[in-house]
Design a protein around this motif. Structure first.
Motif, short mmCIF file in Angstrom:
data_model
loop_
_atom_site.label_atom_id
_atom_site.label_comp_id
_atom_site.label_asym_id
_atom_site.label_seq_id
_atom_site.Cartn_x
_atom_site.Cartn_y
_atom_site.Cartn_z
N VAL A 207 0.94 -1.32 -0.06
CA VAL A 207 0.15 0.07 0.04
C VAL A 207 0.67 1.40 0.03
N THR A 208 0.52 2.20 -0.81
CA THR A 208 1.25 3.50 -0.90
C THR A 208 0.48 4.22 0.12
N VAL A 209 1.21 4.96 1.14
CA VAL A 209 0.56 5.68 2.12
C VAL A 209 0.74 7.28 1.70
N TYR A 210 -0.26 7.98 1.53
CA TYR A 210 -0.16 9.57 1.11
C TYR A 210 -0.60 10.19 2.47
N PHE A 211 -0.42 11.43 2.79
CA PHE A 211 -0.87 12.26 3.59
C PHE A 211 -1.21 13.46 2.91
N ALA A 212 -2.38 14.05 2.98
CA ALA A 212 -2.66 15.37 2.29
C ALA A 212 -3.33 16.24 3.32
N ALA A 213 -2.97 17.49 3.32
CA ALA A 213 -3.61 18.53 4.16
C ALA A 213 -3.62 19.73 3.41
N LEU A 214 -4.84 20.57 3.58
CA LEU A 214 -5.08 21.78 3.16
C LEU A 214 -4.69 22.85 4.48
N SER B 297 1.93 8.10 -8.08
CA SER B 297 1.05 8.82 -9.10
C SER B 297 0.72 10.23 -9.11
N TYR B 298 0.67 10.54 -7.58
CA TYR B 298 0.53 12.02 -7.43
C TYR B 298 1.82 12.84 -7.79
N GLY B 299 3.10 12.43 -7.38
CA GLY B 299 4.15 12.88 -7.58
C GLY B 299 4.52 12.96 -9.01
N PHE C 263 -6.19 19.63 -8.01
CA PHE C 263 -5.48 20.23 -7.04
C PHE C 263 -6.01 21.59 -6.67
N ALA C 264 -6.02 22.22 -8.06
CA ALA C 264 -6.44 23.91 -7.86
C ALA C 264 -8.03 24.05 -7.38
N ASP C 265 -8.64 23.02 -7.82
CA ASP C 265 -10.20 23.13 -7.58
C ASP C 265 -10.41 22.84 -6.19
N LEU C 266 -9.51 21.82 -5.66
CA LEU C 266 -9.70 21.61 -4.08
C LEU C 266 -9.07 22.64 -3.46
N ALA C 267 -8.39 23.22 -3.72
CA ALA C 267 -7.69 24.49 -2.91
C ALA C 267 -8.91 25.41 -2.93
N ARG C 268 -9.05 25.97 -4.26
CA ARG C 268 -10.19 27.00 -4.21
C ARG C 268 -11.58 26.69 -3.46
N ARG C 269 -11.92 25.53 -3.21
CA ARG C 269 -12.93 25.21 -2.41
C ARG C 269 -12.93 25.51 -1.07
N ALA C 270 -11.59 25.30 -0.56
CA ALA C 270 -11.19 25.69 0.86
C ALA C 270 -10.82 27.05 0.95
N VAL D 243 -8.60 13.35 -7.28
CA VAL D 243 -7.45 14.38 -7.83
C VAL D 243 -6.77 13.48 -8.94
N GLU D 244 -6.60 13.85 -10.16
CA GLU D 244 -6.10 13.44 -11.28
C GLU D 244 -5.20 14.21 -11.86
N THR D 245 -5.41 15.70 -11.85
CA THR D 245 -4.61 16.53 -12.58
C THR D 245 -4.42 17.69 -11.69
N LEU D 246 -3.28 18.56 -12.34
CA LEU D 246 -3.03 19.88 -11.50
C LEU D 246 -4.63 20.63 -11.22
N SER D 247 -5.35 20.68 -12.28
CA SER D 247 -6.50 21.53 -12.16
C SER D 247 -7.27 21.07 -11.07
#
Length: 181
Positions: free
Chosen positions: A6-13, A87-89, A37-44, A31-35
């Motif tokens: 299992v690949t373990v990621y931790f993500a936080a805003l 994948s994300y990197g 990521f940007a949409d996720l950030a803009r919602r927060a 999350v599949e694209t940089l867009s």
């Protein structure tokens, strides 16, 4: 899951507000694209303020995606080679290197098996990947992504095992981050 493990990621805003920073953990399943990521950030975001999306994989590498309102996202990877193995990197590294996703290049699809009469086995993608610029060792991206927030390029590049904790300390939001960890 990668090679049976299992690949373990931790993500936080981390979102800046008029009352300070707010932290929240985040789910990267969609999350599949940089867009994305940007949409996720803009919602927060509150009033188009700065949002940092922090992602790390098992202390091997970390990445920052910074979104300031409607401006283009800025990216920093602590170790591009290590990041490109996930994948994300890999998605962020490809974005920084100006690579396009090979899956979206429909013009390179010749036939279902990737060949045409008279052409050798292999695809146009094989040739393109051989000519592609290799991922550089070490950090990649905008080393001044945190400069206006109080973290110099040198400090960013020296972050180690608890990079997110060090960033939260510098921003003064350790308590709110610890609440979501």
């Amino acid at each position: 899951m990668t090679s049976g493990r299992v690949t373990v990621y931790f993500a936080a805003l981390l979102a800046r507000t008029e009352d300070g920073w707010q932290a929240s953990d985040t789910d990267l399943d969609n999350v599949e694209t940089l867009s994305d990521f940007a949409d996720l950030a803009r919602r927060a975001s509150v009033d188009d303020d700065t949002v940092l999306v922090f992602i790390e994989q098992e202390d091997a590498w970390f990445g920052l995606v910074r979104v300031d309102g409607e401006e283009d996202p800025r990216i920093y990877l602590s170790d591009a080679v290590a990041a490109s193995r996930s994948s994300y990197g890999a998605m962020l590294a490809d974005e920084l290197l100006g690579r396009e996703e090979s899956e979206s290049d429909l013009d390179s699809l010749v036939d279902l098996d990737g060949t045409e009469d008279g052409e050798p086995e292999g695809t146009a993608d094989d040739d393109a990947s051989a000519d592609a610029e290799p991922v550089p060792a070490g950090p990649l991206g905008d080393p001044e992504i945190m400069a206006d927030l109080g973290m110099s390029e040198k400090e960013l590049k020296s972050l180690g095992g608890d990079a997110l904790g060090d960033i939260a300390d510098m921003l003064g939001c350790t308590d709110v981050l610890e609440a979501v960890r």
